[in-house]
Design a protein around this motif. Structure first.
Motif, PDB file in Angstrom:
ATOM      1  N   ARG A 202       0.815  -1.216   0.000  1.00 31.77           N
ATOM      2  CA  ARG A 202       0.000   0.000   0.000  1.00 31.77           C
ATOM      3  C   ARG A 202       0.849   1.266   0.000  1.00 31.77           C
ATOM      4  N   ARG A 206       0.234   4.294  -2.566  1.00 30.07           N
ATOM      5  CA  ARG A 206      -0.051   5.642  -2.061  1.00 30.07           C
ATOM      6  C   ARG A 206       0.937   6.651  -2.643  1.00 30.07           C
ATOM      7  N   ILE A 208       2.582   6.492  -5.418  1.00 24.88           N
ATOM      8  CA  ILE A 208       2.324   6.705  -6.837  1.00 24.88           C
ATOM      9  C   ILE A 208       1.117   7.609  -7.021  1.00 24.88           C
ATOM     10  N   ARG A 209       0.085   7.377  -6.235  1.00 26.93           N
ATOM     11  CA  ARG A 209      -1.112   8.210  -6.355  1.00 26.93           C
ATOM     12  C   ARG A 209      -0.794   9.654  -5.990  1.00 26.93           C
TER      13      ARG A 209
ATOM     14  N   MET B  18      -6.232  -0.525  -6.605  1.00 29.49           N
ATOM     15  CA  MET B  18      -5.633   0.769  -6.321  1.00 29.49           C
ATOM     16  C   MET B  18      -6.552   1.913  -6.724  1.00 29.49           C
ATOM     17  N   ASP B  21      -9.350   2.272  -4.134  1.00 31.37           N
ATOM     18  CA  ASP B  21      -8.879   2.928  -2.911  1.00 31.37           C
ATOM     19  C   ASP B  21      -8.694   4.418  -3.143  1.00 31.37           C
ATOM     20  N   ASP B  22      -8.136   4.742  -4.296  1.00 31.12           N
ATOM     21  CA  ASP B  22      -7.881   6.147  -4.632  1.00 31.12           C
ATOM     22  C   ASP B  22      -9.176   6.940  -4.642  1.00 31.12           C
ATOM     23  N   GLU B  25     -10.957   7.134  -1.016  1.00 35.70           N
ATOM     24  CA  GLU B  25     -10.304   7.994  -0.030  1.00 35.70           C
ATOM     25  C   GLU B  25     -10.431   9.460  -0.394  1.00 35.70           C
TER      26      GLU B  25
END
Lengths: 423, 70
Positions: A202, A206, A208-209, B18, B21-22, B25
């Motif tokens: 994770r 995170r 990367i985001r 992913m 989640d992005d 959140e």
């Protein structure tokens, strides 16, 4: 009974009615313009896809000249096909989403703003801003470069962790099984195959985001490089293939070919932000699964050959169809049987040699332009063929001795037969 | 804070997890989202006074996946 109060519609002036009509017409023109533009983009994407497919077919048809000399090169065409089709997989959608976050792209919000301005009459010309290709190209360039370096690293790692031919054989068989499981996962054969997918930790996702949202001038290239931390199942299978190559060059070539092959479709999808729909996705997935399964079977065959297994595709083929006739060793002046075997770029020739049981034999392996065939694995021992290398074979009992190149891609047999018997 | 586990269908690979989640959140009221592609579930920690479960499920559906209570 109380009377219901209905509001009478407000009477509009002719000017107001004309303005309303004009607004509705503008809405209609704008929506029609956007729909036509998207239709053109989809047509262009379809033409490009057909072009890419045509290139793949042409290269497959006209590639007999592609030598199978170097170990792993025979797989690169399959890697190419898998990459071109794997580019349509859904994990691509997430990388495309990262790209769209980081670069200046036309988003739905922008489209709404442009529409509102046009409908309000603030803008007369009906034109949408063109997409900028540079961020997509930077993204893809960084991605291909990073994966190539990774491939070199993985190939080197493979060289380090494969000290013996037996170790390499087992790693190849494990790789093959992993790739088959990946293919079965892509085909949704059973939920259990989901477990072959390795999800990044994770903190990586995170990071990367966050990078995607921060943006910046170097964001596209940085994100492209960071996609190496987000390999989808197909990419993971290719990474394992790079390890089994045991060569930095071949490992780099494998991942370079794969990520480059994913780039055209990725560019089209990223540039046009066009969704091709579930139908095309399903088709791409099936083709990618077939490509991976074929690579897996080739890798499994190589692993079995390297492990000296009597069961290989070549052996099965020979048992069904008549294989090449064995060439008998000749009697030397000193009473030792002799046979010359050429190590060519396409394998060992003759592939089957017969010797008489109970007498020693001398096998002369000659460099005849061979690539990986010059690295010979004979009875568990790795032998480098230099010009002419002699392998002495003491007297043997009837049976068969198998040997192969160091990658297991090409092999041969020594048939030990009783005197007077035919091989 | 409420902790809830949802079953999510339609994910293709770990990157889909992913993206879920992005998106979750980003929602106001959602403190944390952990989606597992292997288990096909999403664990969400959210403030019930600021966001409803139906909004969370609606967001997941808008991304192209199906969501239902575990």
């Amino acid at each position: 009974m109380a009377k219901s109060k209905t509001k009478k519609p407000k009477k509009r002036s002719p000017e107001e009615r004309a303005a309303r009509r004009e607004r509705w017409e503008r809405v209609g023109r704008f929506d029609a313009y956007v729909a036509e533009r998207e239709r053109k983009q989809r047509r262009l994407v379809a033409v490009c896809l057909v072009g890419i497919a045509g290139l793949v077919v042409l290269s497959a048809l006209f590639s007999p000249g592609l030598p199978k000399a170097e170990a792993g090169r025979a797989n690169l065409l399959l890697v190419l096909v898998t990459g071109i089709t794997a580019g349509g997989l859904s994990c691509l959608a997430v990388q495309g989403g990262l790209l769209a976050t980081a670069v200046t792209q036309r988003t739905d919000t922008d489209l709404d703003a442009i529409r509102a301005r046009y409908v309000a009459g603030e803008v007369e010309e009906l034109r949408l801003p063109r997409h900028d290709a540079h961020p997509v190209l930077w993204f893809l360039g960084a991605k291909v470069g990073t994966y190539t370096l990774l491939g070199a690293g993985l190939g080197s790692l493979g060289d380090l962790i494969q000290p013996s031919p037996t170790g390499r054989a087992f790693l190849q068989m494990f790789t093959a099984l992993y790739m088959l499981a990946t293919a079965l996962h892509l085909l949704r054969v059973h939920p259990v195959f989901r477990h072959v997918i390795i999800q990044p930790p994770r903190f990586v996702t995170r990071r990367i985001r966050r990078q995607a949202k921060e943006g910046g001038a170097f964001a596209p290239a940085t994100l492209g490089a960071m996609t190496v931390l987000l390999p989808c199942g197909v990419t993971q299978a290719m990474m394992l293939l790079a390890i089994t190559s045991g060569s930095a060059v071949i490992g780099a070539a494998t991942l370079f070919t794969f990520t480059l092959a994913t780039s055209p479709l990725f560019f089209l999808l990223g540039y046009f932000a066009t969704k091709l729909g579930d139908l095309l996705h399903a088709r791409f997935t099936k083709v990618a699964a077939v490509g991976i399964a074929l690579i897996a079977l080739l890798t499994l065959d190589a692993g079995l050959r390297l492990a000296n297994s009597p069961v290989t595709f070549a052996a099965i083929k020979d048992s069904v169809f008549a294989g090449a006739k064995p060439v008998a060793a000749t009697q030397g002046a000193d009473g030792v049987q002799e046979a010359e075997i050429e190590a060519r770029s396409t394998g060992y020739s003759p592939s089957t040699v017969s010797v008489v049981a109970g007498r020693p034999a001398r096998l002369r392996f000659v460099d005849a332009g061979g690539g990986c065939t010059l690295s010979l694995v004979f009875r568990g021992e790795l032998i480098a063929i230099r010009n002419e290398t002699v392998v002495d074979l003491p007297a043997q009992r009837p049976g068969e001795i198998r040997y192969s190149c160091a990658m297991g891609m090409y092999g041969g047999r020594i048939r030990v037969v009783e005197k007077g018997a035919t091989a | 804070m409420t902790k809830l586990k949802l079953v999510v269908r339609g994910m293709h690979c770990g990157s889909c997890a992913m993206s879920i989640d992005d998106a979750l959140e980003e929602l106001e009221g959602v403190a944390e989202a952990k989606t597992s592609y292997r288990k096909q579930t999403t664990k969400v920690v959210f403030d019930e006074t600021r966001i409803e479960l139906s909004q969370i499920e609606s967001l997941i559906r808008s991304l192209g996946y199906e969501a239902a209570g575990a």
